[in-house]
Motif scaffolding. Sequence first.
Motif, PDB file in Angstrom:
ATOM      1  N   ARG A 216      29.504   1.967  39.897  1.00  0.00           N
ATOM      2  CA  ARG A 216      29.464   0.961  40.966  1.00  0.00           C
ATOM      3  C   ARG A 216      29.187   1.603  42.326  1.00  0.00           C
ATOM      4  O   ARG A 216      28.563   0.989  43.197  1.00  0.00           O
ATOM      5  N   TYR A 229      26.751  -8.184  47.420  1.00  0.00           N
ATOM      6  CA  TYR A 229      27.435  -8.518  46.168  1.00  0.00           C
ATOM      7  C   TYR A 229      28.773  -9.229  46.381  1.00  0.00           C
ATOM      8  O   TYR A 229      29.536  -9.411  45.431  1.00  0.00           O
ATOM      9  N   ALA A 233      28.022 -13.333  40.855  1.00  0.00           N
ATOM     10  CA  ALA A 233      26.815 -12.735  40.280  1.00  0.00           C
ATOM     11  C   ALA A 233      25.796 -13.800  39.889  1.00  0.00           C
ATOM     12  O   ALA A 233      24.582 -13.590  40.010  1.00  0.00           O
ATOM     13  N   LEU A 239      19.187 -10.611  40.207  1.00  0.00           N
ATOM     14  CA  LEU A 239      20.172  -9.535  40.039  1.00  0.00           C
ATOM     15  C   LEU A 239      19.646  -8.415  39.155  1.00  0.00           C
ATOM     16  O   LEU A 239      19.841  -7.234  39.452  1.00  0.00           O
ATOM     17  N   LEU A 396      33.906  -4.962  43.392  1.00  0.00           N
ATOM     18  CA  LEU A 396      33.119  -6.062  42.863  1.00  0.00           C
ATOM     19  C   LEU A 396      34.013  -7.008  42.083  1.00  0.00           C
ATOM     20  O   LEU A 396      35.040  -6.599  41.540  1.00  0.00           O
ATOM     21  N   TYR A 400      30.455  -9.127  37.853  1.00  0.00           N
ATOM     22  CA  TYR A 400      29.508  -8.020  38.007  1.00  0.00           C
ATOM     23  C   TYR A 400      29.853  -6.865  37.081  1.00  0.00           C
ATOM     24  O   TYR A 400      28.967  -6.234  36.492  1.00  0.00           O
TER      25      TYR A 400
END
Length: 415
Positions: A216, A229, A233, A239, A396, A400
């Motif tokens: 990440r 982000y 998502a 994406l 996130l 995600y």
Amino acid sequence: MKNSVFLASAFLMLTLSACSQNEDDQTAKETDQLLTSDWQTIADSATEQQVNMYMWGGSDNINRYIDEWVAPRLKKDHDVELNRVPMNDSQDIINQLVDEKFAGKLNGSMDIIWINGENFKTAKDNDLLWGSFSGQLPNFNDFIDKDAPEIANDFGEPVEGLEAPWGKAQFVFVHDESKSPNPPKSTDELAEWVQENPGQFTYPALPDFTGSAFVRHVLYETTGGYEQYQQPAASITDLETRLEPMWDYLNSIEPYLWRGGETYPESLAKQDQLYASGEIGITMSYDPALAASEVLKGRFPESTRTFVLDGGTLSNTHFLSIPFNSSAKAGAMVAINEMLSPEAQTAKLSPENWGDLSALDLNLLSLEQQDAMNAVDLGVATLSLAELEEHRLPELSSDYIEIIEKGWLQHVAKE
């Protein structure tokens, strides 16, 4: 005669079942009243209760902190017996609660669970948690900034009082300064370091928690930052295209990784063993004080230090919650409140106990409490709290993470 016996037995079973249901309903009503009761009533109800705390049990330091610091004080000060129940993975806790929910088990064995992130969202979505209890805790109200984003949300999911913050974590890289005095401070610099030091870097195979967190960071640094982000998502129509630079980066460094990138450590524990034996030169942790703790144990070299990227590193909060079918909800509330006390949080901060960052807002502590926390020796391998704070990045949301972990298997592991 046989029919009479059968009817009598059936009537008795129905009567017992109805009584049991009534007792369960009454118990549920009484425990739900704890969500609006005054604290003294809650504390009185907790007396002599045994509280089973289900949690990941893979750290000797954490286990010892619970068994030797928290539990004795709960027993002495509140007459509450805390029983730690170790689990291999937090997902096992959620799976057991799902089974109990499906089976209609109202008197469960779990009273406190240690969760965050995807596991919290799963528990919340499936009604596995009791209710909005954190606002009932005096220490939560006195020492927690309840409006702070990392407290109000858990990996992007609104907490809504269903769990109480226990501590904070932040991702750090770990290196031996005697071998690499100037560690890389960006993913670009890391790629250069990896190529200049072939075989000296790797990361745990996804879906390992720490390995996933490393990936990440690559996402943030190769695609223009985290801000884009901070939305679901599903709302990003391109994406898959946005993720491509991350996959390209990971594949570009793969030939220079440990064992030529043909295999990855199956866990952080395996990776740390490689670092401890000198087989690799950099490891990583979502616990900024873990390296100091490993140095104290003699597992990591004394020249071990930690560093963060100039652009920041991921941080999150981990929480304690009470399951829907806890049999000792009052005791669980008292135990969680005790673990949020300045004294417990200061002890937890020490690498000798755990080294976990405090969930409390320092500005809400008295000067004496602040001094006690600031006086904790974090060890030379641990960055200062100020430096960590200056480099915190938000996590996130879980949607995600699932996409990234599945994508890594497809775009990196299989190529």
